[in-house]
Design an enzyme around this catalytic site. Structure first.
Site, short mmCIF file in Angstrom:
data_model
loop_
_atom_site.label_atom_id
_atom_site.label_comp_id
_atom_site.label_asym_id
_atom_site.label_seq_id
_atom_site.Cartn_x
_atom_site.Cartn_y
_atom_site.Cartn_z
N ASP A 182 0.59 -1.01 0.03
CA ASP A 182 0.18 -0.31 0.24
C ASP A 182 1.07 1.11 -0.19
OD1 ASP A 182 -1.74 2.39 0.91
OD2 ASP A 182 -3.32 1.11 1.82
N HIS A 183 1.88 2.15 -1.23
CA HIS A 183 2.18 2.77 -0.61
C HIS A 183 1.94 3.90 0.20
CE1 HIS A 183 -0.46 4.50 -3.84
NE2 HIS A 183 0.09 5.35 -4.21
N HIS A 245 -5.93 3.15 0.88
CA HIS A 245 -5.32 4.18 1.53
C HIS A 245 -5.58 4.41 2.91
CE1 HIS A 245 -2.68 2.96 -1.73
NE2 HIS A 245 -3.67 3.94 -2.80
O1 LIG Z 1 -3.80 4.14 -5.91
C1 LIG Z 1 -3.60 5.26 -6.10
O2 LIG Z 1 -3.05 5.85 -5.32
C2 LIG Z 1 -3.53 7.02 -6.92
C3 LIG Z 1 -2.91 8.12 -5.69
O3 LIG Z 1 -1.92 7.95 -5.24
P1 LIG Z 1 -0.87 9.50 -5.12
O4 LIG Z 1 0.88 8.88 -4.38
O5 LIG Z 1 -0.41 10.33 -5.74
O6 LIG Z 1 -1.51 9.81 -3.79
C4 LIG Z 1 -4.62 7.01 -7.59
O7 LIG Z 1 -4.29 8.36 -8.69
C5 LIG Z 1 -4.87 6.06 -8.24
O8 LIG Z 1 -6.18 5.67 -8.47
C6 LIG Z 1 -4.87 4.92 -7.72
O9 LIG Z 1 -4.59 3.58 -7.69
#
Ligand SMILES: O=C1O[C@H](COP(=O)(O)O)[C@@H](O)[C@H](O)[C@H]1O
Ligand SMILES: NC(=O)C1=CN([C@@H]2O[C@H](COP(=O)(O)OP(=O)(O)OC[C@H]3O[C@@H](n4cnc5c(N)ncnc54)[C@H](OP(=O)(O)O)[C@@H]3O)[C@@H](O)[C@H]2O)C=CC1
Length: 502
Positions: A182-183, A245
């Site tokens: 989960d980045h 997230h």
């Molecule tokens: O996991 C995801 O995250 C991105 C948003 O990530 P961020 O680090 O730029 O806040 C999102 O654009 C994407 O749809 C989703 O799959």
């Protein structure tokens, strides 16, 4: 196990989906950063796997270009890419794993990798089961070192599909070998939530329903669905952002202090929060959750198309590109405190922020009917700026009893030497060292899907006749404001909370 904080152990990293977008934009630049900082063991090799018939040299060129494009610098790049090898392989063809095994064993010997292996599945989830099965059956996991599996999102589409996927991969890897990405958990300020809470005497005593009135978590994006219509039509914002997230950030904000800072203790505290989320009956979903879909709009003078005009999106689509919700955590600490969350595409600004709003003081000695006392806020700026702001009231200069709000700022990225690394870099580093704290345990994934499924079951069976209900470039549908207004609150305006505005 003692973890080495400065460098990773020797390892062979096999990337499935090596020619794809994620590998190009995130994985190679992150590995390069680790290499340049000396954080990756000199004894490492990377094998890229995908169908196209590339040679090692073509693969190395691809890696060089991706690093250069992402970082604009490529010092020692030749030395870095000399560790990269390519194995053309259709992962659904079981015969093709023999060559991969031979190459892996050869590299193991050449680089003295001690049988340590990380398998990174940067591919569509439909392949995860086959790949893990073949890795085991064909002896790629049969080595004397460690074997770890990194899995990208989405981890399933709902609880039943996630359970199916989990049982497939558990046939070949145990839970402690699985690193579910989960980045957001790799973001510097998300990792900071725990530190802010548990290392400051002034916050922890106030961190409960006696002093906090509500918590707001916003993750807004300026970008629209771009070219991901095919995926997004089946996912929507609830599955794409909330299930993972947003619920992860809520769990970190709400969890009890772990007895130790170990992976198991932290994860079990997060699990407890997810277990305390108040469940809904189907007819209650509308009282707690609001959905939206962007229509055409504007950013400055630029006209922006609506979601339904994007490629591979149905022109009558019922998919939500925006979600706002009120979560109640039914435990002693949080009873009665709403956690409001919202996320959406094509909003006014790209920003992830957490606002902790404290309750009013018991008696206002500075009462002024024309100017109510501003509530104390603690704002955690996750991105793009990183930091913390504490909103307090002080005496207005030159006045006797008039107050004025001020902000105390800490801007993380302005601190010398604290330029924050990309989330993927941190997560790769953690996985190579065997630290699974910032990856999601199956129990977390399971509970998050169970919660989100209750909402999607209702939304999938009811069309939102009002879609599209917010303009591209705005902060979302009106109904999201009503969600808070019913409780006597309102969303804190994101722009006014900026860390660098005072
Ligand atoms: O996991 C995801 O995250 C991105 C948003 O990530 P961020 O680090 O730029 O806040 C999102 O654009 C994407 O749809 C989703 O799959
Ligand atoms: N891109 C991103 O920013 C993010 C991606 N993810 C997730 O990461 C994963 C990968 O995404 P992304 O890189 O965007 O996807 P891409 O479509 O860009 O890449 C897919 C990769 O899989 C390979 N591939 C496809 N079929 C096969 C096959 N049968 N055998 C071997 N290789 C195959 C493709 O190579 P070839 O055609 O040469 O076979 C390519 O390398 C997905 O699960 C996605 O949800 C998660 C977060 C962000």
């Amino acid at each position: 196990m003692t973890l080495n904080n400065s460098t990773t152990p020797t390892s062979l990293i096999t990337i499935f989906g090596a020619t794809g977008d994620l590998a190009k934009r995130k994985l190679y630049p992150s590995l390069y950063h680790l290499f340049r900082k000396g954080k990756i063991s000199k004894r490492f090799a990377v094998v890229g796997v995908a169908r196209r018939e590339w040679s090692n040299e073509e693969f190395q060129e691809h890696v060089k270009t991706s690093v250069h494009k992402a970082l604009g610098s490529d010092e020692n790049i030749d030395e870095f890419v000399s560790h990269f090898y390519y194995q053309p392989n259709d992962v659904s063809n079981s015969d093709s794993y023999k060559a991969l095994k031979n190459l892996s064993d050869e590299l193991d010997e050449t680089y003295e990798l001690e049988g340590n292996r990380v398998f990174y599945l940067a591919m569509a989830p439909e392949f995860f089961g086959t790949i893990t099965e073949q890795l085991k059956n064909q002896g790629l996991t049969d080595t004397k070192g460690f074997q770890r599996l990194v899995i990208e999102k989405p981890f399933g589409h709902d609880l039943p599909s996630a359970e199916k996927l989990n049982s497939q991969i558990r046939e070949s890897f145990s839970e402690d070998q699985i690193y579910r990405i989960d980045h957001y958990l790799g973001k510097e300020m998300v990792q900071n939530i725990e530190v802010i809470r548990f290392s400051n005497a002034m916050f922890e005593p106030l961190w409960n329903n006696r002093y906090i009135s509500n918590i707001q978590v916003t993750s807004s994006e300026e970008l629209g669905v771009e070219d991901r219509g095919r995926y997004y039509e089946k996912s929507g914002a609830l599955r794409d952002m909330v299930q993972n997230h947003l619920l992860q950030m809520v769990a970190l904000l709400a969890m009890e202090p772990p007895i130790k800072l170990t992976t198991d203790e932290i994860r079990s505290e997060k699990v407890r929060v997810l277990r305390s989320l108040r469940p809904f009956q189907q007819d209650e979903v509308k009282d707690y959750f609001v959905r939206g879909q962007y229509g055409p709009g504007k950013a400055g003078n630029e006209a922006l198309p609506g979601y339904r005009e994007a490629e591979n999106v149905d022109d009558q689509s019922n998919t939500e590109t925006y979600v706002a919700g009120k979560l109640m955590i039914d435990n002693f600490r949080w009873a009665g405190v709403p956690f409001y969350i919202r996320t959406g595409k094509r909003m006014e600004t790209k920003s992830t922020k957490i606002v902790i709003q404290f309750k009013d003081i018991p008696m206002n000695l500075y009462y002024n009917p024309d100017k109510p006392l501003a509530p104390n806020l603690l704002v955690i700026h996750i991105q793009p700026e990183e930091g913390i702001t504490l909103h307090l009231n002080v005496k207005k200069s030159g006045q006797n009893i008039e107050t004025t709000p001020v902000k105390l700022n800490f801007a993380n990225n302005s601190v010398d030497g604290m330029n924050t690394p990309e989330a993927y870099e941190k997560l790769l580093f953690d996985c190579l060292r065997g630290d699974a704290t910032n990856f999601t345990h199956w129990d977390e994934v399971k509970l998050s899907w169970a919660f989100v499924d209750k909402i999607s079951e209702v939304w999938e069976h009811t069309r939102d006749g009002e879609f599209p209900n917010y303009e591209a470039g705005s902060m979302g549908p009106k109904a999201a404001d009503n969600l808070l207004a019913k409780d006597g609150f309102s969303w804190w305006p994101i722009a006014n909370l900026d860390v660098d505005q005072c």
